[in-house]
Design a protein around this motif. Structure first.
Motif, PDB file in Angstrom:
ATOM      1  N   ALA A 118       0.798  -1.057   0.041  1.00  0.00           N
ATOM      2  CA  ALA A 118       0.052  -0.044  -0.018  1.00  0.00           C
ATOM      3  C   ALA A 118       0.638   1.299   0.121  1.00  0.00           C
ATOM      4  CB  ALA A 118      -1.060  -0.061   1.369  1.00  0.00           C
ATOM      5  N   GLY A 119       0.527   2.407  -0.782  1.00  0.00           N
ATOM      6  CA  GLY A 119       1.101   3.457  -0.854  1.00  0.00           C
ATOM      7  C   GLY A 119       2.200   3.293  -1.899  1.00  0.00           C
ATOM      8  N   LYS A 120       2.624   4.616  -2.282  1.00  0.00           N
ATOM      9  CA  LYS A 120       3.633   4.923  -3.459  1.00  0.00           C
ATOM     10  C   LYS A 120       5.108   4.882  -3.096  1.00  0.00           C
ATOM     11  CE  LYS A 120       4.367   7.538  -7.563  1.00  0.00           C
ATOM     12  NZ  LYS A 120       4.180   8.618  -8.454  1.00  0.00           N
ATOM     13  N   MET A 121       5.653   3.785  -3.401  1.00  0.00           N
ATOM     14  CA  MET A 121       7.286   3.789  -2.959  1.00  0.00           C
ATOM     15  C   MET A 121       8.158   3.729  -4.275  1.00  0.00           C
ATOM     16  SD  MET A 121       7.539   1.337   0.389  1.00  0.00           S
ATOM     17  CE  MET A 121       9.200   2.128   0.986  1.00  0.00           C
ATOM     18  N   ALA A 128      15.758   4.857   0.933  1.00  0.00           N
ATOM     19  CA  ALA A 128      15.691   5.538   2.063  1.00  0.00           C
ATOM     20  C   ALA A 128      15.303   4.658   3.340  1.00  0.00           C
ATOM     21  CB  ALA A 128      14.791   6.895   1.958  1.00  0.00           C
ATOM     22  N   ALA A 129      14.259   3.673   3.033  1.00  0.00           N
ATOM     23  CA  ALA A 129      13.805   2.941   3.940  1.00  0.00           C
ATOM     24  C   ALA A 129      14.750   1.837   4.296  1.00  0.00           C
ATOM     25  CB  ALA A 129      12.453   2.173   3.651  1.00  0.00           C
ATOM     26  N   ILE A 130      15.567   1.238   3.421  1.00  0.00           N
ATOM     27  CA  ILE A 130      16.708   0.516   3.670  1.00  0.00           C
ATOM     28  C   ILE A 130      17.751   1.022   4.610  1.00  0.00           C
ATOM     29  CG2 ILE A 130      18.586  -0.639   2.632  1.00  0.00           C
ATOM     30  CD1 ILE A 130      16.656  -1.248   0.028  1.00  0.00           C
ATOM     31  N   ALA A 137      14.942  -3.116   4.804  1.00  0.00           N
ATOM     32  CA  ALA A 137      13.529  -2.492   5.056  1.00  0.00           C
ATOM     33  C   ALA A 137      12.512  -3.553   5.066  1.00  0.00           C
ATOM     34  CB  ALA A 137      13.247  -1.390   4.093  1.00  0.00           C
ATOM     35  N   THR A 138      11.579  -3.817   6.039  1.00  0.00           N
ATOM     36  CA  THR A 138      10.462  -4.517   5.933  1.00  0.00           C
ATOM     37  C   THR A 138       9.299  -3.923   5.243  1.00  0.00           C
ATOM     38  OG1 THR A 138      11.430  -5.593   7.861  1.00  0.00           O
ATOM     39  CG2 THR A 138       9.274  -6.279   7.327  1.00  0.00           C
ATOM     40  N   ASN A 156      21.197  -1.541  -6.721  1.00  0.00           N
ATOM     41  CA  ASN A 156      20.559  -2.396  -7.037  1.00  0.00           C
ATOM     42  C   ASN A 156      19.771  -3.043  -5.662  1.00  0.00           C
ATOM     43  OD1 ASN A 156      19.215  -4.750  -8.511  1.00  0.00           O
ATOM     44  ND2 ASN A 156      20.923  -5.962  -7.769  1.00  0.00           N
ATOM     45  N   VAL A 157      18.282  -2.793  -5.876  1.00  0.00           N
ATOM     46  CA  VAL A 157      17.753  -3.263  -4.637  1.00  0.00           C
ATOM     47  C   VAL A 157      17.087  -4.736  -5.026  1.00  0.00           C
ATOM     48  CG1 VAL A 157      15.329  -3.039  -3.455  1.00  0.00           C
ATOM     49  CG2 VAL A 157      16.633  -0.947  -4.152  1.00  0.00           C
TER      50      VAL A 157
END
Length: 191
Positions: A118-121, A128-130, A137-138, A156-157
């Motif tokens: 949910a949401g736009k990531m 940034a979350a990582i 990032a969970t 690379n994610v």
């Protein structure tokens, strides 16, 4: 003389090719990304764009079989990690066929919504979350499960599902009117 005519003809052909390439590119809306050989327009919703991608025909068939078209055409916003056809083909033999059977609709829906947050990531938000998570990032999925995002290098994610399977994002930030798509190379499976 022949050499000069050949050079002139080649220059005319190259000029015409360049003009047609520029014309085709000029017709593409700003923010448009090519996926599966087709333009993904930022003013269209997730499903309307995905149906045009030659790389996502299995995903689209699965979304239709799970009756998720209306959901993914909804307001959102959604972040979708979209597996390519090869990702589905690399599942154990018979998996896709079994999931597409009407009696397995609930399981198929769970697998597909496991690819949706949910949401736009966009990629910047994921990275940034990582960083904020000190390397991990969970991401809570719409199915109720989690995906873990980590960096593999500087750009690379990599996603890891609850069973330890990993997928790399091959195309980032395909903006949609109701979210964003990131193309991945594996199917993520919930527990």
């Amino acid at each position: 003389m022949k050499k000069h005519l050949f050079s002139l003809a080649a220059a005319v052909l190259l000029s015409a090719a360049a003009t047609s390439t520029v014309s085709a590119q000029a017709m593409i809306t700003p923010g448009t990304v090519m996926v599966g050989g087709m333009a993904m327009y930022p003013n269209k919703d997730i499903v309307s764009n995905a149906v045009n991608s030659k790389d996502h025909t299995t995903l689209v068939a699965a979304v239709k079989a799970a009756d998720l078209v209306g959901t993914l055409q909804g307001k959102g916003p959604f972040t979708v990690f979209a597996p390519v056809n090869d990702a589905f083909e690399n599942l154990p033999a018979g998996t896709v066929e079994t999931l597409l059977k009407p009696e397995n609709k609930a399981t198929l829906s769970k697998v597909l919504t496991y690819h949706v947050v949910a949401g736009k990531m966009d990629s910047k938000a994921i990275m940034a979350a990582i960083k904020a998570g000190k390397g991990k990032a969970t991401l809570k999925t719409v199915s109720g499960g989690t995906l873990t995002a980590m960096m593999n290098g500087t750009q690379n994610v990599v996603l890891t599902d609850e069973s330890g399977n990993t997928a790399s994002i091959s195309t980032y930030d395909v903006t949609q009117s109701n979210g964003v798509i990131h193309v991945i190379d594996k199917v993520m499976l919930p527990k």
